[in-house]
Design an enzyme around this catalytic site. Structure first.
Site, short mmCIF file in Angstrom:
data_model
loop_
_atom_site.label_atom_id
_atom_site.label_comp_id
_atom_site.label_asym_id
_atom_site.label_seq_id
_atom_site.Cartn_x
_atom_site.Cartn_y
_atom_site.Cartn_z
N GLU A 296 0.81 -1.07 -0.04
CA GLU A 296 0.13 -0.06 -0.07
C GLU A 296 0.76 1.27 -0.11
O GLU A 296 0.50 2.09 0.80
CB GLU A 296 -0.95 0.04 1.22
CG GLU A 296 -1.86 -1.09 1.11
CD GLU A 296 -2.55 -1.24 2.47
OE1 GLU A 296 -3.78 -1.47 2.33
OE2 GLU A 296 -2.05 -1.13 3.35
C1 NGO Z 1 -4.23 -4.58 4.81
C2 NGO Z 1 -2.96 -3.28 5.20
C3 NGO Z 1 -2.87 -3.40 6.66
C4 NGO Z 1 -4.18 -3.34 7.34
C5 NGO Z 1 -4.94 -4.56 7.00
C6 NGO Z 1 -6.35 -4.53 7.67
C7 NGO Z 1 -2.06 -5.39 4.38
C8 NGO Z 1 -1.02 -6.23 3.86
N1 NGO Z 1 -2.10 -4.12 4.71
O1 NGO Z 1 -3.46 -5.76 4.85
O2 NGO Z 1 -1.95 -2.30 6.96
O3 NGO Z 1 -3.80 -3.37 8.95
O4 NGO Z 1 -5.19 -4.58 5.80
O5 NGO Z 1 -7.07 -5.35 7.52
#
Ligand code: NGO
Length: 498
Positions: free
Chosen positions: A309
């Site tokens: 992300e």
């Molecule tokens: C995503 C995000 C995390 C969040 C999570 C919550 C990934 C790999 N990055 O998973 O920062 O905490 O969802 O469900």
């Protein structure tokens, strides 16, 4: 196979490769029982003795010789190693033998033995017994090498004692990896001696702003040692180049405008808004120092770079950054793993991708596997322990799915990803993100019983997959969790005993 009568050998979680109950061959542990182990098997012997002494009140000495009659013998047979990791367990009324090809799988055999005793064996003070180990034999080996759980200590902090307890609980189900998500926007949880403000400033906050903290390097070593004694490898994650608000708030010079942002304390699901400054050399000095110190604390092979992300990082900046970060990881003697977005930087085949997508359809992963990369699967619709069980359960997110126990169990890590053969799958991991998880009893509530389902997917042969049978076996874990004071979700899908 027709099964007559009851035997705890039918209740094992994860299911073994094969088990042959012999109810007339139960072995009774008594005041004079000893544990025989020598050489490299002594550690497993001492571990077993430590498990059995509190509830039985018996001395259970660990001895390295004498007759096998009336004893529990733990033995290593390195000659068997060529045939791969496996243990054999034989419980006869006169003696018990666990024989294994490696120390790790001997330890797994000890965990099996533990489940062959009544639930009260988990008590921390003497109980009346009797202490019968269910008779019969088991032959067993793991399906995947990577069987993991992830704990996010960044969104909410958990103490060394809590992390150790989590390790104890995951080791029971033969999980062998604890991935610690040590840094994120809301907190930096590992002391870095060369950049002390990361932990001092970046560790002083968490979601909601409540009491938080960080692991000193001594704390972290203690966690790693506790895990190693249970054959669990800790994989530390330093999440970069996104998810870095805590680091940016600790060091103004890491920010392009030289101004440190405020700590980010908001709850909810905001992600992807912070980024390291990928054009600046100071960023790479910081990263190299951090990775160097974390590598030095890590006996395991892997460092996790996060890499998810990075919405606030430019595409070019991301690729440059990941390339340089990967070079640092190798220079510090480790292998890199990252969330599957890391594949957009076209990394070398040695890099492992942790897949967290919702479906099995990922062209990015397929193409990388074709180039030689391997994967750990953590589908957010199946393996995310921060998803709510149902619309009724209080804690968790629902952006990926509601995940009740049958959903956590009802898939196959070896064939989940379209076009990815099982031999490219190192294993499975269940992440527990903690935006909504504030206390350790809530960690347990989100993890159990789902983590036992994921553990079975990682350990047991695909041919053992059977939901009604799993639900029945899982039900037998309920009294064990209760005995240990572990909070768990009493899913209506599981026939828990009253
Ligand atoms: C995503 C995000 C995390 C969040 C999570 C919550 C990934 C790999 N990055 O998973 O920062 O905490 O969802 O469900």
């Amino acid at each position: 196979m027709a099964i007559v009568g009851t035997s705890r050998m039918r209740d094992l979680v994860p299911a073994p490769v094969s088990a042959r109950p012999e109810p007339d061959q139960d072995f009774r542990i008594g005041a004079s029982t000893s544990i025989r182990a020598s050489g490299a098997a002594v550690a497993a012997g001492e571990f077993l003795a430590g498990l059995l002494r509190p509830a039985t009140g018996y001395p259970l000495p660990v001895v390295d010789n004498g007759s096998v009659d009336g004893t529990i013998t733990l033995a290593l047979d390195p000659a068997g190693e060529a045939a791969g990791e496996a243990y054999r367990l034989s419980v006869r009324s006169g003696s018990v033998l666990v024989e294994a090809s490696t120390e790790a799988v001997l330890f797994a055999g000890v965990q099996t033995l533990r489940q062959l005793l009544p639930a009260a064996i988990n008590a921390s003070e003497p109980r009346p017994g009797p202490w019968d180990i269910s008779g019969g034999s088991v032959v067993d080996r793991p399906r995947f090498v990577h069987r993991g759980a992830m704990l996010d200590v960044a969104r909410h902090f958990f103490t060394v004692a809590e992390v150790k307890r989590f390790i104890d609980e995951i080791a029971r189900y033969k999980l062998n990896v604890l991935h610690l998500h040590l840094t994120d926007d809301q907190g930096w949880r590992i002391e870095i001696l060369s950049w002390p403000r990361l932990a001092e400033v970046g560790g002083a906050s968490q979601i909601g702003g409540g009491p938080s903290g960080y692991f000193t390097q001594a704390d972290y070593r203690e966690i790693v040692a506790h895990a190693a004694a249970r054959h669990v490898t800790v994989i530390p994650e330093i999440d970069v180049p996104g998810h870095v608000n805590a680091a940016l708030s600790a060091y103004p010079e890491l920010n392009a405008d030289g101004v440190a942002p405020q700590p980010f304390l908001r709850s909810g699901s905001a992600v992807g808004f912070s980024s390291l400054w990928t054009d600046a050399e100071v960023t790479y000095r910081f990263l190299d120092d951090v990775l160097g110190e974390v590598a030095a604390l890590t006996p395991g092979d892997y460092l996790h770079l996060g890499a998810d992300e990075a919405h606030a990082t430019s595409e070019d900046g991301y690729a440059t950054f990941i390339t340089r970060a990967l070079e640092m990881v190798s220079r510090h003697g480790k292998r890199a793993i990252g969330w599957h977005e890391i594949l957009t930087a076209n990394p070398p085949a040695s890099v492992v991708a942790q897949y967290w997508g919702k479906t099995g359809d990922s062209e990015l992963v397929r193409a990388a596997v074709a180039r030689g990369n391997t994967v750990v699967v953590s589908p957010s619709t199946r393996a995310y322990l921060d998803m709510k069980y149902t619309t009724e359960t209080p804690i968790g997110f629902k952006w990926a799915a509601y995940i009740d126990v049958a959903d956590a169990y009802g898939w196959d890590p070896g064939s989940f990803l379209d076009g990815v053969p099982e031999d490219a799958v190192l294993g499975v991991e269940a992440p527990l993100w903690t935006e909504t998880v504030e206390r350790f009893d809530q960690v347990e509530y989100m993890a159990f019983p789902r983590l036992a389902a994921i553990a079975e997917l990682g350990w047991s042969p695909a041919s053992a997959h059977d939901w009604p049978d799993f639900a029945r076996r899982l039900a037998a874990q309920g009294p064990r969790w209760t005995e240990r004071g572990v909070t768990f979700y009493r899913s209506e899908q599981v026939p828990w005993p009253d």
